[in-house]
Enzyme design. Structure first.
Site, short mmCIF file in Angstrom:
data_model
loop_
_atom_site.label_atom_id
_atom_site.label_comp_id
_atom_site.label_asym_id
_atom_site.label_seq_id
_atom_site.Cartn_x
_atom_site.Cartn_y
_atom_site.Cartn_z
N SER A 1 0.83 -1.21 0.00
CA SER A 1 0.00 0.00 0.00
C SER A 1 0.86 1.25 0.00
O SER A 1 1.58 1.52 0.97
CB SER A 1 -0.90 0.02 1.24
OG SER A 1 -1.44 1.33 1.37
N HIS B 1 -1.28 -1.55 -4.04
CA HIS B 1 -2.55 -1.17 -3.40
C HIS B 1 -2.64 0.36 -3.32
O HIS B 1 -1.73 1.01 -2.81
CB HIS B 1 -2.60 -1.81 -2.02
CG HIS B 1 -3.91 -1.71 -1.32
ND1 HIS B 1 -4.97 -2.55 -1.59
CD2 HIS B 1 -4.33 -0.88 -0.33
CE1 HIS B 1 -5.98 -2.24 -0.79
NE2 HIS B 1 -5.63 -1.23 -0.02
N ASP C 1 -4.89 3.40 -1.97
CA ASP C 1 -5.93 3.74 -0.99
C ASP C 1 -6.49 5.13 -1.23
O ASP C 1 -5.81 6.13 -0.97
CB ASP C 1 -5.33 3.70 0.42
CG ASP C 1 -5.17 2.29 0.95
OD1 ASP C 1 -6.14 1.52 0.88
OD2 ASP C 1 -4.07 1.97 1.45
N MET D 1 -9.09 7.97 -0.10
CA MET D 1 -9.92 8.39 1.04
C MET D 1 -10.54 9.75 0.73
O MET D 1 -9.83 10.65 0.28
CB MET D 1 -9.06 8.51 2.29
CG MET D 1 -8.36 7.22 2.65
SD MET D 1 -7.39 7.45 4.14
CE MET D 1 -6.63 5.82 4.26
N HIS E 1 -8.49 0.68 -3.81
CA HIS E 1 -9.39 0.53 -2.66
C HIS E 1 -10.06 1.88 -2.43
O HIS E 1 -9.46 2.80 -1.89
CB HIS E 1 -8.54 0.08 -1.44
CG HIS E 1 -9.29 -0.02 -0.17
ND1 HIS E 1 -8.66 -0.15 1.05
CD2 HIS E 1 -10.62 -0.05 0.10
CE1 HIS E 1 -9.56 -0.24 2.01
NE2 HIS E 1 -10.76 -0.17 1.47
N MET F 1 -12.18 4.15 -0.45
CA MET F 1 -12.83 4.47 0.83
C MET F 1 -13.58 5.78 0.60
O MET F 1 -13.20 6.85 1.07
CB MET F 1 -11.78 4.57 1.94
CG MET F 1 -11.24 3.20 2.35
SD MET F 1 -9.73 3.31 3.31
CE MET F 1 -8.54 3.32 1.98
N MET G 1 -11.22 -5.83 5.88
CA MET G 1 -10.40 -4.89 6.64
C MET G 1 -10.04 -5.51 7.99
O MET G 1 -10.91 -6.04 8.69
CB MET G 1 -11.16 -3.58 6.89
CG MET G 1 -11.41 -2.73 5.65
SD MET G 1 -9.94 -2.31 4.70
CE MET G 1 -8.95 -1.43 5.91
N GLY H 1 -9.16 4.12 7.21
CA GLY H 1 -8.95 5.55 7.40
C GLY H 1 -7.52 5.96 7.61
O GLY H 1 -7.14 7.07 7.25
N PHE H 2 -6.72 5.08 8.19
CA PHE H 2 -5.33 5.45 8.47
C PHE H 2 -4.43 4.23 8.32
O PHE H 2 -4.84 3.12 8.66
CB PHE H 2 -5.19 6.00 9.90
CG PHE H 2 -6.05 7.20 10.14
CD1 PHE H 2 -5.62 8.47 9.74
CD2 PHE H 2 -7.30 7.07 10.73
CE1 PHE H 2 -6.44 9.58 9.93
CE2 PHE H 2 -8.12 8.17 10.92
CZ PHE H 2 -7.69 9.43 10.53
N GLY H 3 -3.20 4.47 7.89
CA GLY H 3 -2.19 3.42 7.90
C GLY H 3 -1.60 3.31 9.30
O GLY H 3 -1.86 4.12 10.18
N GLY H 4 -0.80 2.26 9.49
CA GLY H 4 -0.03 2.13 10.73
C GLY H 4 -0.82 1.74 11.97
O GLY H 4 -0.34 1.93 13.08
N ASP I 1 -6.37 -6.35 4.84
CA ASP I 1 -5.76 -5.02 4.78
C ASP I 1 -5.77 -4.37 6.16
O ASP I 1 -6.83 -4.11 6.72
CB ASP I 1 -6.58 -4.18 3.78
CG ASP I 1 -6.05 -2.78 3.56
OD1 ASP I 1 -4.99 -2.43 4.11
OD2 ASP I 1 -6.71 -2.02 2.82
N GLY I 2 -4.57 -4.08 6.66
CA GLY I 2 -4.42 -3.29 7.89
C GLY I 2 -3.64 -4.00 8.97
O GLY I 2 -4.02 -5.08 9.42
N GLY I 3 -2.50 -3.42 9.34
CA GLY I 3 -1.73 -3.95 10.46
C GLY I 3 -1.02 -5.26 10.19
O GLY I 3 -0.67 -5.99 11.12
N GLY J 1 1.32 -1.80 4.21
CA GLY J 1 1.81 -0.43 3.98
C GLY J 1 3.06 -0.17 4.79
O GLY J 1 4.18 -0.25 4.27
N SER J 2 2.88 0.13 6.06
CA SER J 2 4.02 0.49 6.91
C SER J 2 5.10 -0.58 6.89
O SER J 2 6.29 -0.26 6.87
CB SER J 2 3.57 0.67 8.36
OG SER J 2 2.36 1.37 8.42
C1 DX5 Z 1 -6.34 1.72 5.81
C2 DX5 Z 1 -5.82 1.34 4.41
C3 DX5 Z 1 -4.69 0.37 4.40
C4 DX5 Z 1 -3.45 0.84 5.05
C5 DX5 Z 1 -2.59 -0.35 5.41
O1 DX5 Z 1 -7.47 2.50 5.69
O2 DX5 Z 1 -6.86 0.74 3.68
O3 DX5 Z 1 -4.39 -0.06 3.09
O4 DX5 Z 1 -2.73 1.74 4.28
O5 DX5 Z 1 -1.52 0.17 6.08
P1 DX5 Z 1 -0.72 -0.60 7.19
O6 DX5 Z 1 -0.14 -1.81 6.55
O7 DX5 Z 1 0.29 0.41 7.61
O8 DX5 Z 1 -1.70 -0.96 8.28
ZN ZN Z 2 -6.48 -0.33 1.68
#
Ligand code: DX5
Ligand code: ZN
Length: 224
Positions: A12, A37, A39, A41, A70, A72, A141, A146-149, A179-181, A201-202
């Protein structure tokens, strides 16, 4: 008998360094990932605003990675054609964001792009039963969008198992993305629970991108 699956990594770019986005995408490709990926928003469906159509167009010109978009976005049907024209390979919409989900999925199908549907962590898996034969990919999800990390929500594991069982019984067998964490530490468990397409992502972009992609792919291929 356990069926063998091919697993994919979808890094991502939300976590990328946008000053050197092109280099970072080249590093993803060099590491061997097949998906990217993207994202989007809108500040309505989720509180934050990320990036959109012109950025996708610019990336498309320089990469042959499969662009996994994706959205959102509230009422994403408004933007399906624009994202298709900008170069998406797959357009993923949230179950919770669409007033007329069948029409939205059909609008994506009409563009010739792959069709995806996403559910948030608190949406029951059972809502997907009407759509499983109509999509190419289901995104679950594992954090609130809404946020990475953010930290992976542990209840996702049971939800993945439930969805994997549903997919295995389906004719269409859509991909199951999560997706996420996701990290190098928890990805093996996520694969074991049934995911075959991993967003990170992170864990990819905070560090040596090519090396992180390779480290993920090593785990993904040994889980096949
Ligand atoms: C969250 C995004 C994810 C996010 C994943 O709303 O859809 O794609 O960027 O990031 P990490 O891997 O940092 O959780
Ligand atoms: Zn995503």
């Amino acid at each position: 008998m356990k069926t063998k699956r091919v697993n994919r990594l979808s890094p991502s770019i939300l976590a990328a360094d946008f000053n050197i986005l092109g280099e970072q995408i080249a590093a993803v490709k060099e590491g061997g990932a097949e998906f990217l990926h993207f994202d989007v928003m809108d500040g309505m469906f989720v509180p934050s605003i990320s990036f959109g159509i012109p950025v996708l167009e610019s990336i498309r010109k320089k990469t042959d990675l499969f662009l996994d978009v994706h959205l959102m976005v509230q009422e994403p049907v408004r933007y399906v054609q624009a994202f298709a024209d900008a170069g998406a390979d797959l357009i993923n919409v949230h179950y919770e964001a669409c007033e007329d989900l069948p029409a939205t999925l059909e609008a994506i199908r009409q563009t010739g792009k792959k069709v995806g549907i996403t559910i948030k962590p608190k949406t029951p898996v059972s809502v997907l039963s009407d759509y499983i034969e109509k999509v190419d990919l289901i995104l679950m999800m594992s954090v609130e969008p809404g946020f990475g990390g953010q930290k992976f929500i542990p209840e996702t594991m049971d939800r993945l198992r439930e969805l994997r069982a549903m997919i295995n019984k389906s004719k269409k067998q859509p991909l199951l993305e999560v997706d996420g964490g996701i990290t190098l530490q928890n990805v093996a468990d996520v694969l074991e629970a049934g995911a075959d397409t991993i967003v990170a992502g992170s864990a990819v972009f905070r560090g040596d991108v090519t090396a992180q992609v390779k480290a993920f792919l090593k785990i993904l291929s040994s889980a096949r």
